[in-house]
Design a protein around this motif. Structure first.
Motif, mmCIF file in Angstrom:
data_model
loop_
_atom_site.group_PDB
_atom_site.id
_atom_site.type_symbol
_atom_site.label_atom_id
_atom_site.label_comp_id
_atom_site.label_asym_id
_atom_site.label_seq_id
_atom_site.Cartn_x
_atom_site.Cartn_y
_atom_site.Cartn_z
ATOM 1 N N SER A 70 -2.602 12.063 -1.390
ATOM 2 C CA SER A 70 -2.654 11.860 -2.833
ATOM 3 C C SER A 70 -1.531 12.490 -3.409
ATOM 4 O O SER A 70 -1.071 13.434 -3.138
ATOM 5 C CB SER A 70 -3.991 11.977 -3.441
ATOM 6 O OG SER A 70 -4.303 13.347 -3.218
ATOM 7 N N GLN A 71 -1.300 11.962 -4.710
ATOM 8 C CA GLN A 71 -0.189 12.543 -5.388
ATOM 9 C C GLN A 71 -0.891 13.141 -6.793
ATOM 10 O O GLN A 71 -1.773 12.535 -7.660
ATOM 11 C CB GLN A 71 0.894 11.792 -6.136
ATOM 12 C CG GLN A 71 2.034 12.272 -6.998
ATOM 13 C CD GLN A 71 2.900 11.231 -7.472
ATOM 14 O OE1 GLN A 71 2.854 9.907 -7.358
ATOM 15 N NE2 GLN A 71 3.872 11.539 -8.368
ATOM 16 N N GLU A 72 -0.630 14.810 -7.035
ATOM 17 C CA GLU A 72 -1.161 15.188 -8.256
ATOM 18 C C GLU A 72 -0.157 15.008 -9.209
ATOM 19 O O GLU A 72 0.970 15.379 -9.244
ATOM 20 C CB GLU A 72 -1.430 17.037 -7.827
ATOM 21 C CG GLU A 72 -2.214 17.350 -9.160
ATOM 22 C CD GLU A 72 -2.390 18.874 -8.963
ATOM 23 O OE1 GLU A 72 -3.257 19.329 -9.607
ATOM 24 O OE2 GLU A 72 -1.885 19.342 -7.722
ATOM 25 N N ILE A 73 -0.937 14.708 -10.411
ATOM 26 C CA ILE A 73 -0.077 14.562 -11.848
ATOM 27 C C ILE A 73 -0.745 15.260 -12.619
ATOM 28 O O ILE A 73 -2.041 15.128 -12.910
ATOM 29 C CB ILE A 73 -0.021 12.957 -11.985
ATOM 30 C CG1 ILE A 73 0.955 12.254 -10.967
ATOM 31 C CG2 ILE A 73 0.555 12.954 -13.593
ATOM 32 C CD1 ILE A 73 1.030 10.691 -11.293
ATOM 33 N N ILE A 74 -0.169 16.238 -13.196
ATOM 34 C CA ILE A 74 -0.746 17.011 -14.263
ATOM 35 C C ILE A 74 -0.488 16.534 -15.714
ATOM 36 O O ILE A 74 0.637 16.453 -16.170
ATOM 37 C CB ILE A 74 -0.200 18.527 -14.149
ATOM 38 C CG1 ILE A 74 -0.437 18.860 -12.553
ATOM 39 C CG2 ILE A 74 -0.805 19.346 -15.073
ATOM 40 C CD1 ILE A 74 0.150 20.538 -12.250
ATOM 41 N N PHE A 75 -1.655 16.363 -16.344
ATOM 42 C CA PHE A 75 -1.459 15.817 -17.830
ATOM 43 C C PHE A 75 -1.605 17.087 -18.590
ATOM 44 O O PHE A 75 -2.523 18.032 -18.320
ATOM 45 C CB PHE A 75 -2.725 15.043 -18.155
ATOM 46 C CG PHE A 75 -2.708 13.510 -17.983
ATOM 47 C CD1 PHE A 75 -3.138 12.600 -18.725
ATOM 48 C CD2 PHE A 75 -1.830 13.004 -16.757
ATOM 49 C CE1 PHE A 75 -2.894 11.355 -18.738
ATOM 50 C CE2 PHE A 75 -1.774 11.610 -16.525
ATOM 51 C CZ PHE A 75 -2.206 10.856 -17.363
ATOM 52 N N LYS A 76 -0.897 17.082 -19.659
ATOM 53 C CA LYS A 76 -0.774 18.301 -20.598
ATOM 54 C C LYS A 76 -1.433 18.125 -21.794
ATOM 55 O O LYS A 76 -1.548 16.710 -22.228
ATOM 56 C CB LYS A 76 0.836 18.682 -20.745
ATOM 57 C CG LYS A 76 1.465 19.161 -19.489
ATOM 58 C CD LYS A 76 2.738 19.449 -19.900
ATOM 59 C CE LYS A 76 3.570 20.101 -18.576
ATOM 60 N NZ LYS A 76 5.089 20.350 -18.804
ATOM 61 N N ARG A 77 -1.600 18.936 -22.649
ATOM 62 C CA ARG A 77 -2.309 18.661 -23.866
ATOM 63 C C ARG A 77 -1.342 18.041 -24.677
ATOM 64 O O ARG A 77 -0.111 18.114 -24.807
ATOM 65 C CB ARG A 77 -2.742 19.897 -24.852
ATOM 66 C CG ARG A 77 -3.746 20.476 -23.813
ATOM 67 C CD ARG A 77 -4.483 21.844 -24.828
ATOM 68 N NE ARG A 77 -5.455 22.594 -24.221
ATOM 69 C CZ ARG A 77 -6.689 21.943 -24.151
ATOM 70 N NH1 ARG A 77 -7.161 20.957 -24.882
ATOM 71 N NH2 ARG A 77 -7.525 22.659 -23.264
ATOM 72 N N ILE A 134 0.741 -1.219 -0.011
ATOM 73 C CA ILE A 134 -0.075 0.039 0.135
ATOM 74 C C ILE A 134 0.963 1.221 0.080
ATOM 75 O O ILE A 134 1.535 1.463 1.155
ATOM 76 C CB ILE A 134 -1.039 0.355 1.291
ATOM 77 C CG1 ILE A 134 -1.959 -1.181 1.063
ATOM 78 C CG2 ILE A 134 -1.660 1.264 1.216
ATOM 79 C CD1 ILE A 134 -2.925 -1.158 2.304
ATOM 80 N N PRO A 135 0.777 2.118 -1.007
ATOM 81 C CA PRO A 135 1.733 3.158 -1.185
ATOM 82 C C PRO A 135 1.571 4.262 -0.100
ATOM 83 O O PRO A 135 0.470 4.070 0.559
ATOM 84 C CB PRO A 135 1.596 3.619 -2.376
ATOM 85 C CG PRO A 135 0.739 2.659 -3.268
ATOM 86 C CD PRO A 135 -0.038 1.699 -2.513
ATOM 87 N N LYS A 136 2.413 5.026 0.361
ATOM 88 C CA LYS A 136 2.193 6.082 1.196
ATOM 89 C C LYS A 136 1.025 6.994 0.661
ATOM 90 O O LYS A 136 0.296 7.310 1.767
ATOM 91 C CB LYS A 136 3.545 6.852 1.358
ATOM 92 C CG LYS A 136 3.445 8.080 2.478
ATOM 93 C CD LYS A 136 4.592 8.740 2.583
ATOM 94 C CE LYS A 136 4.727 9.531 3.677
ATOM 95 N NZ LYS A 136 5.782 10.714 3.874
ATOM 96 N N LYS A 137 0.890 7.356 -0.534
ATOM 97 C CA LYS A 137 -0.229 7.930 -1.126
ATOM 98 C C LYS A 137 -1.200 7.034 -1.649
ATOM 99 O O LYS A 137 -0.710 6.629 -2.631
ATOM 100 C CB LYS A 137 0.220 9.223 -1.972
ATOM 101 C CG LYS A 137 0.906 10.218 -0.965
ATOM 102 C CD LYS A 137 1.563 11.423 -1.970
ATOM 103 C CE LYS A 137 1.896 12.264 -1.070
ATOM 104 N NZ LYS A 137 2.449 13.828 -1.552
ATOM 105 N N ARG A 138 -2.079 6.877 -1.209
ATOM 106 C CA ARG A 138 -3.068 5.766 -1.690
ATOM 107 C C ARG A 138 -3.828 6.236 -2.873
ATOM 108 O O ARG A 138 -4.616 5.629 -3.579
ATOM 109 C CB ARG A 138 -4.067 5.162 -0.647
ATOM 110 C CG ARG A 138 -3.463 4.981 0.609
ATOM 111 C CD ARG A 138 -4.224 4.438 1.553
ATOM 112 N NE ARG A 138 -3.472 4.167 3.060
ATOM 113 C CZ ARG A 138 -3.914 3.418 3.854
ATOM 114 N NH1 ARG A 138 -4.740 2.540 3.891
ATOM 115 N NH2 ARG A 138 -3.084 3.062 4.955
ATOM 116 N N GLY A 139 -3.864 7.511 -3.369
ATOM 117 C CA GLY A 139 -4.571 8.104 -4.294
ATOM 118 C C GLY A 139 -3.519 9.035 -5.352
ATOM 119 O O GLY A 139 -2.737 9.376 -4.635
ATOM 120 N N ILE A 140 -4.262 9.067 -6.382
ATOM 121 C CA ILE A 140 -3.407 9.907 -7.620
ATOM 122 C C ILE A 140 -4.546 10.793 -7.872
ATOM 123 O O ILE A 140 -5.791 10.355 -8.277
ATOM 124 C CB ILE A 140 -3.127 9.178 -8.591
ATOM 125 C CG1 ILE A 140 -1.731 8.510 -8.486
ATOM 126 C CG2 ILE A 140 -2.803 9.917 -10.074
ATOM 127 C CD1 ILE A 140 -0.996 7.672 -9.391
#
Length: 506
Positions: A204-211, A52-58
Motif C-alpha cells: 500500500s502507499q502511505e499518503i500523509i494528510f496535513k492540517r 489493478i495497481p501494483k499497490k492495491r491499498g492507500i
C-alpha cells in the motif's frame, strides 16, 4: 457490530449536524492537501479503467479532522461505487475482516446492478482508524478462521489476527482499499516496527494528510456561511480561523455554534465570546508539539503548546528526556536535566495526595526548561526521535503478558501498571539510558522470565546475546535484602523537610 455499507444520502433530507450536511460529495469539493488528493485521483483512475495497481491499498495518515474518512466516502460517491466501511467500533479480527472485506474484495457488489443499471462495478473498502487494531501481524490459519465464521462458540474475539488478515486483503484484493490512521507508528507496533512498516507499505502507499491551511479554512467558512444565509465580518473570520489549528471538523462545529449565538450575523465579539466560554481540546501531535516548544522564545506560548499536545504530562516528560539529548549540547543538557528531575518529582506527588497542580508543574517545567538553553530559535531543522522505551510499551502481546503478571503479583489493576509502572520499567531497561542487559536483578525480583527480560531490553531471542542471558536466568541467584527498620531520627526529620511539595512553588 456489523460493518457499514453506505449509500448516497438524500440531499433533500434535513441534516442538523453541519459536518455531515457539508461533507464533500466529491474530491473536487475538498479543500487543502491538493498534492495528496492528486495522487489519490491517479490511483483511483487506474481502478476505474479496470487496471489493478501494483499497490492495491492507500494508507491515509494524519491528525483528526483533516478529511481522511471524508476523502474515502467522497471518492466512492463520485465514482458511483459501493463502499464497505469497517470502523473502530466494529469487530476487526481475522474472521470479521475475512467475512466482510476480504470476501467482498473478490466480487462485484450486487448493489451495482440496481434498477437494471450496471455501474462501474467497484466496491471501495474503507478500514477506518487501523492504528487502533491491536496485536501483531501474525496470521491465523484458514481452518480456524472458517470455524470462527461458522460456530459462535469458536468465534475469534477482539482484534486477534486482524493485522495479518489486513496483509492478506492487500495482497489479494480485486477492489480498491483505503485505510485511515492518526498515528502510523501505532499501526506498525513496537517490536520489529520497521519490518512491519515495510510489509504494509510494500502492498500500500502511505499518503500523509496535513492540517488545512488558513486560506482553505476561510474558503470553507465563507462557502458554508453563504449557503446558510449568515453574514460574517472579515475580522471575525480572521480570528475564527486564527484560533483553529487546521481542523476542518472543529471549524464547521464553531460556525454552527456561532450561527446560534450571533442572530444571523457573526462579528468579532461573537467569536471572542465563544472562545471565552469554550476552549476546545484541539490536540497537536507530539512531534509538532516538541518542535514548536524547542523553537518557542515565549514561555506562555510554550505552556499553551504543551497543554494542547496529544500526550499527557508523564508521556511528554519522557519525550523531552529522550529528545533533549538530541537537541542540546552537553553543557546545556546538564542544566535542562535538573529541571526534568524536578518535573518528575512534581508528577510523582499524585501518588501520595490529590494535589492536581502536580500536572500543571509537570507540564510547565519541561516546557520552560526546553526554551532556556537556546539563545535564539534554531533556524535549521530539528531532528526528533521516538523514545525506544516507549515504542515497546504499546499493543504487543509480550508487554500485555508481563503487565498481567505484575498486576497479579502486586494485586492491582493492569491499567495502573500500564500507565504508571510500565514506562518506568522500560526506561530502566533501556541501554541508551544506562541499563546493562546482563543485570537481571529487577526482572528476577519481579519473577519475570528470561524471555520477558529480553523483551524489556528490546532484544530478539534470535540475537547472539540471547543465549548467554537465558543462561544467566537459569543460574542467577538474587540475595535477599534484609528488611529495613524504620527508625526515626533527627536526620530523618531534616531530610523530610527537603521532600518535594507543590507548596514550594507557591
Amino acid at each position: 457490530m456489523l460493518p457499514i455499507k453506505r449509500q448516497v444520502v438524500n440531499e433533500d433530507e434535513e441534516v442538523y449536524d453541519w459536518t455531515e450536511k457539508y461533507r464533500p460529495k466529491d474530491i473536487d469539493s475538498m479543500e487543502g492537501n491538493q498534492n495528496q488528493l492528486e495522487k489519490i485521483r491517479k490511483w483511483l483512475e487506474k481502478w476505474e479503467v479496470g487496471e489493478i495497481p501494483k499497490k492495491r491499498g492507500i494508507l491515509l495518515s494524519g491528525p483528526p479532522g483533516v478529511g481522511k474518512t471524508t476523502l474515502a466516502r467522497a471518492a466512492a460517491n463520485e465514482k458511483g461505487w459501493t463502499i464497505i466501511e469497517l470502523n473502530a467500533s466494529a469487530e476487526r479480527n481475522a474472521a470479521a475482516i475475512r467475512s466482510t472485506a476480504t470476501r467482498s474484495s473478490q466480487h462485484i457488489s450486487l448493489d451495482n446492478f440496481r434498477k437494471g443499471k450496471v455501474k462501474t462495478g467497484k466496491t471501495l473498502i474503507l478500514l477506518d482508524e487501523v492504528d487502533h487494531l491491536s496485536g501483531g501481524f501474525s496470521t491465523i490459519s484458514d481452518e480456524k478462521i472458517n470455524i470462527s465464521m461458522e460456530e459462535e462458540k469458536s468465534k475469534i474475539r477482539g482484534d486477534k489476527g486482524g493485522k495479518g488478515e489486513l496483509l492478506n486483503l492487500l495482497k489479494t484484493s480485486k477492489q480498491p482499499i483505503i485505510m485511515t490512521c492518526n498515528d502510523s507508528m501505532r499501526l506498525w507496533g513496537n517490536r520489529n516496527w520497521r519490518a512491519n512498516r515495510d510489509r504494509v507499505l510494500r502492498l500500500s502507499q502511505e499518503i500523509i494528510f496535513k492540517r488545512v491551511g488558513p486560506i482553505h479554512l476561510k474558503k470553507i467558512a465563507k462557502r458554508i456561511s453563504e449557503k446558510e444565509g449568515i453574514g460574517i465580518d472579515q475580522g471575525a473570520l480572521d480570528v475564527l480561523v486564527g484560533n483553529n489549528v487546521g481542523d476542518l471538523r472543529s471549524l464547521i462545529h464553531d460556525l454552527q455554534a456561532l450561527s446560534v449565538i450571533s442572530g444571523g450575523h457573526i462579528n468579532i465579539e461573537n467569536v471572542n465570546q465563544m472562545s471565552g466560554v469554550s476552549k476546545r481540546d484541539i490536540q497537536v501531535d507530539v512531534f509538532k508539539s516538541l518542535e514548536l516548544i524547542y523553537r518557542s522564545r515565549n514561555s506562555n506560548n510554550a505552556t499553551e503548546i504543551m497543554i494542547n499536545s496529544d500526550k499527557d504530562p508523564d508521556e511528554m516528560l519522557a519525550w523531552f528526556t529522550w529528545n533533549n539529548q538530541i537537541v542540546f549540547k552537553k553543557g546545556e543538557l546538564e542544566k535542562v536535566s535538573k529541571a526534568m528531575c524536578l518535573a518528575d518529582r512534581a508528577l510523582a506527588t499524585k501518588f501520595t495526595n490529590r494535589a492536581y497542580r502536580s500536572w500543571y508543574w509537570g507540564s510547565n517545567i519541561p516546557a520552560q526548561a526546553a526554551i532556556i538553553p537556546l539563545s535564539k530559535s534554531p533556524n535549521s531543522r530539528i531532528f526528533l526521535g521516538y523514545p525506544n522505551f516507549l515504542r515497546r510499551s504499546r499493543g504487543d502481546w509480550s508487554s500485555q503478558n508481563i503487565i498481567e503478571k505484575i498486576s497479579k503479583d502486586l494485586d492491582t489493576s493492569k491499567s495502573s501498571i500500564k500507565e504508571e509502572l510500565w514506562p518506568i520499567l522500560l526506561a530502566v531497561h533501556d541501554e541508551k539510558l544506562g541499563s546493562n542487559i546482563n543485570n537481571i536483578e529487577i526482572t528476577k525480583r519481579l519473577e519475570l522470565s528470561g524471555e520477558d527480560h529480553l523483551f524489556l531490553h528490546g532484544v530478539s531471542k534470535s540475537d547472539n546475546i540471547s543465549e548467554s542471558i537465558m543462561n544467566l536466568f537459569h543460574e542467577g541467584k538474587i540475595e535477599e535484602i534484609p528488611e529495613e527498620v524504620d527508625e526515626k531520627t533527627e536526620n530523618d526529620d531534616k531530610e523530610n523537610t527537603n521532600q518535594f511539595t507543590l507548596d514550594s512553588f507557591s
